[in-house]
Design a protein around this motif. Structure first.
Motif, PDB file in Angstrom:
ATOM      1  N   ILE A   1      50.613 103.250  68.999  1.00 64.73           N
ATOM      2  CA  ILE A   1      50.871 104.508  68.291  1.00 64.73           C
ATOM      3  C   ILE A   1      51.580 104.159  66.993  1.00 64.73           C
ATOM      4  O   ILE A   1      52.760 103.794  67.006  1.00 64.73           O
ATOM      5  N   PRO A   2      50.842 104.169  65.886  1.00 62.64           N
ATOM      6  CA  PRO A   2      51.480 103.773  64.622  1.00 62.64           C
ATOM      7  C   PRO A   2      52.668 104.663  64.307  1.00 62.64           C
ATOM      8  O   PRO A   2      52.749 105.813  64.765  1.00 62.64           O
ATOM      9  N   ASP A   3      53.546 104.097  63.501  1.00 58.89           N
ATOM     10  CA  ASP A   3      54.797 104.781  63.201  1.00 58.89           C
ATOM     11  C   ASP A   3      54.573 105.806  62.082  1.00 58.89           C
ATOM     12  O   ASP A   3      55.064 105.647  60.979  1.00 58.89           O
ATOM     13  N   PHE A   4      53.820 106.871  62.382  1.00 57.67           N
ATOM     14  CA  PHE A   4      53.568 107.896  61.358  1.00 57.67           C
ATOM     15  C   PHE A   4      54.813 108.781  61.239  1.00 57.67           C
ATOM     16  O   PHE A   4      55.199 109.435  62.223  1.00 57.67           O
ATOM     17  N   PRO A   5      55.417 108.860  60.055  1.00 62.68           N
ATOM     18  CA  PRO A   5      56.575 109.750  59.936  1.00 62.68           C
ATOM     19  C   PRO A   5      56.170 111.188  60.269  1.00 62.68           C
ATOM     20  O   PRO A   5      55.081 111.627  59.892  1.00 62.68           O
TER      21      PRO A   5
ATOM     22  N   GLU B   1      56.326 113.626  65.608  1.00 58.47           N
ATOM     23  CA  GLU B   1      56.923 114.490  66.627  1.00 58.47           C
ATOM     24  C   GLU B   1      57.114 115.933  66.143  1.00 58.47           C
ATOM     25  O   GLU B   1      57.342 116.838  66.938  1.00 58.47           O
ATOM     26  N   SER B   2      56.992 116.121  64.833  1.00 51.41           N
ATOM     27  CA  SER B   2      57.179 117.490  64.309  1.00 51.41           C
ATOM     28  C   SER B   2      55.889 118.311  64.394  1.00 51.41           C
ATOM     29  O   SER B   2      55.914 119.528  64.188  1.00 51.41           O
ATOM     30  N   PHE B   3      54.796 117.669  64.706  1.00 51.75           N
ATOM     31  CA  PHE B   3      53.493 118.358  64.697  1.00 51.75           C
ATOM     32  C   PHE B   3      53.501 119.499  65.719  1.00 51.75           C
ATOM     33  O   PHE B   3      53.808 119.287  66.895  1.00 51.75           O
TER      34      PHE B   3
ATOM     35  N   THR C   1      50.520 109.661  54.534  1.00 49.71           N
ATOM     36  CA  THR C   1      51.951 109.516  54.227  1.00 49.71           C
ATOM     37  C   THR C   1      52.816 110.094  55.345  1.00 49.71           C
ATOM     38  O   THR C   1      53.870 109.558  55.649  1.00 49.71           O
ATOM     39  N   GLU C   2      52.352 111.197  55.942  1.00 43.39           N
ATOM     40  CA  GLU C   2      53.141 111.760  57.052  1.00 43.39           C
ATOM     41  C   GLU C   2      52.320 112.767  57.851  1.00 43.39           C
ATOM     42  O   GLU C   2      51.293 113.266  57.408  1.00 43.39           O
ATOM     43  N   ILE C   3      52.796 113.010  59.044  1.00 46.67           N
ATOM     44  CA  ILE C   3      52.274 114.108  59.849  1.00 46.67           C
ATOM     45  C   ILE C   3      53.264 115.247  59.626  1.00 46.67           C
ATOM     46  O   ILE C   3      54.484 115.041  59.692  1.00 46.67           O
ATOM     47  N   THR C   4      52.747 116.404  59.355  1.00 47.79           N
ATOM     48  CA  THR C   4      53.613 117.553  59.078  1.00 47.79           C
ATOM     49  C   THR C   4      53.536 118.508  60.278  1.00 47.79           C
ATOM     50  O   THR C   4      52.658 118.346  61.138  1.00 47.79           O
ATOM     51  N   PRO C   5      54.393 119.516  60.335  1.00 51.42           N
ATOM     52  CA  PRO C   5      54.290 120.461  61.451  1.00 51.42           C
ATOM     53  C   PRO C   5      52.900 121.107  61.528  1.00 51.42           C
ATOM     54  O   PRO C   5      52.401 121.410  62.597  1.00 51.42           O
ATOM     55  N   SER C   6      52.231 121.247  60.379  1.00 47.08           N
ATOM     56  CA  SER C   6      50.940 121.957  60.404  1.00 47.08           C
ATOM     57  C   SER C   6      49.744 121.029  60.243  1.00 47.08           C
ATOM     58  O   SER C   6      48.603 121.494  60.239  1.00 47.08           O
ATOM     59  N   GLY C   7      49.953 119.739  60.096  1.00 49.19           N
ATOM     60  CA  GLY C   7      48.793 118.869  59.949  1.00 49.19           C
ATOM     61  C   GLY C   7      49.134 117.469  59.475  1.00 49.19           C
ATOM     62  O   GLY C   7      50.089 116.854  59.951  1.00 49.19           O
TER      63      GLY C   7
ATOM     64  N   ASP D   1      45.220 120.916  57.252  1.00 52.86           N
ATOM     65  CA  ASP D   1      45.786 121.745  58.319  1.00 52.86           C
ATOM     66  C   ASP D   1      45.024 121.475  59.604  1.00 52.86           C
ATOM     67  O   ASP D   1      43.781 121.519  59.620  1.00 52.86           O
ATOM     68  N   LEU D   2      45.757 121.198  60.663  1.00 56.38           N
ATOM     69  CA  LEU D   2      45.116 120.791  61.917  1.00 56.38           C
ATOM     70  C   LEU D   2      45.713 121.534  63.116  1.00 56.38           C
ATOM     71  O   LEU D   2      46.912 121.825  63.139  1.00 56.38           O
ATOM     72  N   ASP D   3      44.851 121.780  64.113  1.00 54.93           N
ATOM     73  CA  ASP D   3      45.334 122.318  65.391  1.00 54.93           C
ATOM     74  C   ASP D   3      45.533 121.180  66.403  1.00 54.93           C
ATOM     75  O   ASP D   3      46.390 121.265  67.287  1.00 54.93           O
ATOM     76  N   ILE D   4      44.687 120.168  66.281  1.00 58.95           N
ATOM     77  CA  ILE D   4      44.731 119.052  67.243  1.00 58.95           C
ATOM     78  C   ILE D   4      44.651 117.742  66.453  1.00 58.95           C
ATOM     79  O   ILE D   4      43.844 117.625  65.521  1.00 58.95           O
ATOM     80  N   LEU D   5      45.477 116.781  66.844  1.00 62.32           N
ATOM     81  CA  LEU D   5      45.439 115.466  66.198  1.00 62.32           C
ATOM     82  C   LEU D   5      45.151 114.407  67.263  1.00 62.32           C
ATOM     83  O   LEU D   5      45.797 114.383  68.318  1.00 62.32           O
TER      84      LEU D   5
END
Ligand code: N01
Length: 571
Positions: A160-164, A167-169, A368-374, A383-387
């Motif tokens: 699981i790469p260290d995507f900043p 956990e906020s997704f 660059t990052e995973i955001t709460p919305s994508g 914008d994503l519902d599932i990753l």
């Protein structure tokens, strides 16, 4: 710990449970190990992290998961009744059929009682005083054993790469190898999928059919070839079943443990460009991926020959994918074909012609990052519902280094392997007596058919255990010199191939900080088996056998007291 009073009034202490052998993992190799060890009347305990059997085929239940070797071959060979009676519906089985098969074998041979499920091993400590392995699990089991067979899987430790921001997704996210049993509903959903190795290729093809919109985040394009999968015709099955004995013996003597009745056409350079294209075209139509690579003899040996085959595949991608920009992005250009595991698909490139599927180049514009919305890249936001993370594994060594293994003198396997995973014959590591690896570094692993390879490795290990017991030896270890020689032998062979030219998991390049080292024995399983048998034949040359104070059947010192500071650490 339990205590009891003897007739003489002394208090006797009985320590933790003991076993002759602990097997780690109830995948295909682990199950076969249980079958063999029980046949030797040894007391065996198997710890399995999952709540079911099948290993790889238990964990990897993502949509589209399917094996890339024909099931008539990718199945156990040890029992003729089993191979005659079992029916494979398709040439290349989907995950569910392989899991069913693993369950059938487990029950047919009465192995389930030997397995403790939901029991992830998180500590393996060699107790020198007792000459025993002290094995603990996350949920608190503890067993003291003479031997350990680590059948923990070459492709088990999730990467699981260290995507900043992961956990906020706010949507749901899954790694493909930890897929929920109840499945995931993609209908009408915006889905992001990171990774385009074998897993990403299969998952993209399946999820692209149902997702509202699928964004495929690609860093490195894959060479993928048609699987030509189809229902298994009855006459094909009958033909295999009436020739199983001779075909299995051909497989057992083959470099990849395969039955490969295909014509090799000599060097690419023996043909005019037109003739070689015609040969490759025919192979593309008729052969699955792994056999396609064997069309010419020099594809994996010469960069120039390889480039001709690679360009043929790129031509196919450009033919299939309608949008020229997408087609060009999907063309692998930075590494020779076959130097990463070749992928096999059923309509992967075609998927990108669907309006609900978008390829996103995260090589030029990294995530660059995973955001709460994508997900955000340097070029835009999605914008994503599932990753979905199809980001692979800390392959070959990860399942071992994550188990907290300490050997003689308390040496930690991770320290021992800081520079490279030293080993002898892919079975043993110096200073870790009586610990055997299956499909570990130094073995042919994934470069040969893994169910049969697992059977042969387990046979070798159980042969050694039998030999030791018969001759009154209590332990076997190897030496640093033997490890060095084996490492040099492996490196010499690997240097003659093109594998060093790719940043693959074969060389550990997919895990930041992992030493770059070609971990797999590439000389073929036939040669490997010969080398392993030779060492035994020469009186266990390269090994150290000891008749120490503890013998089979002796009362076992429990090693109950764990030295201070050596308490269980989380995996
Ligand atoms: O894993 P992989 P896999 N940002 O490591 C990408 C077997 N298998 O699970 O190449 C963006 O091959 C990574 O990109 P890159 C088979 O042996 C068999 O697919 O590092 N992307 C790559 O595209 C196979 O080889 C079957 O640039 C990132 C992908 O994730 C092995 O399992 C089916 C990233 C990982 O590909 C592993 O395959 C499935 C990041 N930070 C698997 N990190 C069959 O039998 C990683 N990636 C058919």
């Amino acid at each position: 710990m339990t205590t009891a009073s003897t007739a003489a009034g002394r208090t006797q202490t009985s320590g933790p449970e003991t076993a002759d052998v602990v097997v780690v993992g109830a995948g295909f190799s682990g199950l076969y190990a249980l079958y063999r060890l029980r046949g030797l009347n040894l007391k065996v305990v198997c710890f399995e992290a999952g709540d079911g059997v099948g290993g790889t085929w238990y964990w990897n239940r993502y949509p589209g998961a399917r094996v890339d070797i024909e099931s008539m071959q990718y199945s156990y060979s040890f029992d003729d009744d089993l191979q005659q009676e079992w029916r494979w519906p398709e040439y290349f089985s989907p995950q569910a059929d392989l899991e069913d098969y693993a369950n059938h074998v487990t029950d047919r041979f009465g192995l389930r009682d030997l397995i403790r499920f939901n029991a992830r091993v998180n500590r393996l400590r060699y107790d020198e005083r007792a000459g025993r392995w002290d094995v603990s699990t996350e949920r608190g089991d503890r067993v003291i054993a003479r031997y350990v067979i680590a059948a923990s899987g070459a492709l088990d430790a999730t990467n699981i790469p260290d995507f900043p921001g992961l956990e906020s997704f706010r949507g749901e996210w899954h790694h493909t190898s930890q897929w929920p049993k109840e499945g995931v509903n993609f209908e009408g959903k915006r889905v992001g999928l990171i990774g385009t190795g074998s897993t990403g290729v299969q998952a993209t093809t399946a999820i692209g059919k149902t997702a509202g919109h699928l964004y495929v985040f690609q860093r490195t394009p894959a060479y993928s070839l048609p699987a030509n999968n189809r229902p298994l015709p009855a006459d094909y099955e009958l033909d295999w079943k009436s020739h199983y004995a001779e075909r299995r013996s051909v497989m057992h003597a083959n470099f990849a443990l395969g039955y490969l009745p295909v014509q090799q056409h000599g060097s690419v350079f023996d043909y005019t460009p037109e003739a070689r294209t015609q040969i490759l075209e025919q192979a593309w139509q008729q052969r699955n991926g792994l056999l396609f690579l064997r069309t010419f003899t020099d594809t994996m040996l010469s960069l120039e020959a390889n480039e001709i085959v690679a360009e043929f595949i790129r031509g196919k991608i450009r033919e299939i994918v309608k949008d020229p920009e997408t087609a060009e992005l999907l063309c692998p250009k930075t590494y020779p074909v076959g130097t990463k595991r070749i992928c096999m698909d059923t309509g992967y490139f075609e998927t990108f012609n669907n309006p609900n599927v978008t390829l996103v180049d995260v090589k030029s514009n990294p995530i660059t990052e995973i955001t709460p919305s994508g997900l955000r890249t340097t070029a835009g936001e999605y914008d994503l519902d599932i990753l979905i993370l199809a980001t692979g594994f800390d392959a070959v060594t990860g399942s071992l280094t994550r188990m907290n293994i300490t050997g003689v003198g308390g040496v930690d396997l991770r320290e021992k392997w800081a520079e490279r995973p030293t080993n002898f014959l892919g079975y043993m590591v110096a200073g870790f007596p009586n610990l055997f690896m299956i499909h570990g570094p130094g073995s042919p692993g994934v470069l040969a058919q893994m169910i049969t390879g697992g059977e042969k490795q387990v046979d070798w290990v159980t042969g050694v255990i039998t030999d030791l017991d018969r001759n009154g030896y209590a332990s076997i270890d190897t030496t640093q010199e033997a490890e060095q020689d084996w490492g040099a032998e492996m490196a010499e062979m690997a240097a003659k191939t093109l594998y060093q030219h790719a940043n693959s998991w074969y060389v550990g390049a997919n895990i930041p900080g992992k030493p770059r080292y070609f971990m797999i024995y590439i000389g073929g399983f036939d040669q490997y088996q010969k080398r392993c048998d030779e060492q035994v034949g020469k009186g266990y040359e390269g090994f150290v056998l000891a008749r120490n104070e503890v013998r089979a059947g002796d009362e076992v010192p429990t090693g109950d007291e764990v030295p201070a500071g050596d308490e269980q650490r989380p995996a």
